[in-house]
Design an enzyme around this catalytic site. Structure first.
Site, PDB file in Angstrom:
ATOM      1  N   SER A  37       0.829  -1.206   0.000  1.00  0.00           N
ATOM      2  CA  SER A  37       0.000   0.000   0.000  1.00  0.00           C
ATOM      3  C   SER A  37       0.859   1.250   0.000  1.00  0.00           C
ATOM      4  O   SER A  37       1.971   1.266   0.557  1.00  0.00           O
ATOM      5  CB  SER A  37      -0.894  -0.008   1.243  1.00  0.00           C
ATOM      6  OG  SER A  37      -1.503   1.244   1.466  1.00  0.00           O
TER       7      SER A  37
ATOM      8  N   TYR B 225      -1.718   0.009  10.394  1.00  0.00           N
ATOM      9  CA  TYR B 225      -1.947  -0.626   9.091  1.00  0.00           C
ATOM     10  C   TYR B 225      -0.764  -0.389   8.168  1.00  0.00           C
ATOM     11  O   TYR B 225      -0.211  -1.330   7.572  1.00  0.00           O
ATOM     12  CB  TYR B 225      -3.222  -0.077   8.446  1.00  0.00           C
ATOM     13  CG  TYR B 225      -3.333  -0.416   6.978  1.00  0.00           C
ATOM     14  CD1 TYR B 225      -3.542  -1.733   6.576  1.00  0.00           C
ATOM     15  CD2 TYR B 225      -3.211   0.569   5.996  1.00  0.00           C
ATOM     16  CE1 TYR B 225      -3.616  -2.065   5.227  1.00  0.00           C
ATOM     17  CE2 TYR B 225      -3.277   0.252   4.659  1.00  0.00           C
ATOM     18  CZ  TYR B 225      -3.485  -1.065   4.277  1.00  0.00           C
ATOM     19  OH  TYR B 225      -3.539  -1.373   2.946  1.00  0.00           O
TER      20      TYR B 225
ATOM     21  N   LYS C  86       2.096  -3.139   6.608  1.00  0.00           N
ATOM     22  CA  LYS C  86       2.465  -3.315   5.206  1.00  0.00           C
ATOM     23  C   LYS C  86       3.968  -3.133   5.004  1.00  0.00           C
ATOM     24  O   LYS C  86       4.599  -3.862   4.220  1.00  0.00           O
ATOM     25  CB  LYS C  86       1.679  -2.343   4.324  1.00  0.00           C
ATOM     26  CG  LYS C  86       0.206  -2.678   4.177  1.00  0.00           C
ATOM     27  CD  LYS C  86       0.014  -4.041   3.535  1.00  0.00           C
ATOM     28  CE  LYS C  86      -1.456  -4.339   3.272  1.00  0.00           C
ATOM     29  NZ  LYS C  86      -1.652  -5.676   2.653  1.00  0.00           N
TER      30      LYS C  86
END
Length: 336
Positions: free
Chosen positions: A116, A140, A144
């Site tokens: 991402s 988050y 990643k």
């Protein structure tokens, strides 16, 4: 080749499964259907299971014997991750480790990881290149970034060619209207939120931030059509099979579009004009974030073909014709 697709019943995963099948590859989907949907991969072999269940996954790998793995499975809300740190690390990091361990043990040659642009945080300049240091601003994004490092280590030590694909903002639906996103009420993404307003499911559109240093004062982001993103996965997978060009790659349109432009485009294609209001920007929201896609174009010859109007038109048609794919949500827009 035989391709195992974890999370293949989700939005981007299911579009990628379609691309793989159309290119003649054999596909097996592994998904727990916590957010994915069986109908998204109707007719495709599906193994129901959690990627953290190593015994279950070991059996799946042993039976299917994949040449390649595409890993989509994971949690993906930056906002949610701020209060559910442990769950995000457990699913996104431990789950990925389990998939990588099975890949190593079973001689998988190619691995494509769904990463991402959140790994960049708020970059100092745009368009952002892959050489910018990772500086995630949420658990988050951190998960990643950690995932990319795991993939790189397994790639190096287990002789697996890999690509970490740093998505920007996937949107849109199939051009023929056959497939699109299923959007839970908790998901705060710009296209479904504007479409909800255009369908009269909410009273209007509220944009967070009108004083960014951009052309119209609203945040600027990079939006890529989901079919372009799916084809990028296919091109990358087949390119890795031909040559070891392992690394991290931005996948976006390479141009910035403001929140206001998205709103105006959806209003235009829908013929509806719900009212727009503005609120204060959220702390930490960058004014602009879009991709430099030079690296993926040079390595794999991939370029997107859909523009903003195509994204808006296909998304509008899909949700208009399938209103059950949208849940009620009165959240505000900031561009993330």
């Amino acid at each position: 080749m035989r391709v195992l697709v974890s999370g293949g019943a989700g939005y981007v995963g299911s579009f990628t499964v379609r691309s793989l099948l159309s290119a003649g590859h054999e596909v097996l989907v592994v998904d727990d259907l916590s957010t994915g949907r069986r109908e998204a991969v109707s007719g495709v072999p599906l193994e129901l299971g959690d990627i953290r269940d190593e015994l279950r996954l070991e059996s799946v790998f042993a039976n299917f014997r994949p040449h390649a793995v595409m890993h989509f499975a994971g949690l993906k809300s930056s906002e949610e991750s701020m209060t559910e740190i442990g769950r995000y690390m457990d699913v996104n990091v431990r789950g990925l480790t389990t998939v990588l361990e099975c890949s190593r043990r079973h001689g998988v040659r190619l691995f494509v990881f769904s990463s991402s642009c959140s790994v960049y945080g708020t970059p100092g300049c745009v368009p952002v290149t892959e050489d910018v240091s990772a500086a995630p601003e949420s658990p988050y994004g951190e998960s990643k970034s950690m995932g990319e490092h795991l993939v790189q280590w397994y790639g190096r030590l287990a002789n697996i060619r890999f690509a970490n694909l740093r998505y920007f903002n996937a949107a849109g639906a199939a051009a023929d209207g056959s497939h699109g996103a299923y959007v839970p009420a908790s998901v705060r993404e710009i296209f479904p939120m504007v479409i909800r307003a255009c369908l009269g499911m909410v009273d209007g559109i509220r944009i967070l931030g009108s004083d960014f240093p951009t052309s119209d004062g609203t945040a600027v982001r990079d939006y890529i059509h989901v079919e372009d993103l799916a084809k990028a996965h296919l091109r990358v997978l087949e390119g890795l099979d031909d040559s070891d060009v392992s690394g991290s790659y931005n996948v976006g349109c390479g141009t910035g579009v403001s929140v206001q432009e998205v709103v105006q485009t959806v209003r235009m294609v829908s013929g509806r004009r719900p009212p727009v209001s503005f609120g204060a920007r959220r702390p930490g929201d960058p004014a602009g974030l879009w991709a430099d896609t030079t690296r993926i174009k040079e390595a794999f010859g991939w370029e997107p073909v859909h523009d903003l109007a195509a994204i808006a038109e296909t998304a509008w048609r899909w949700h208009r014709d399938n209103p059950s794919t949208l849940g009620p949500d009165s959240s505000s827009l900031s561009g993330r």
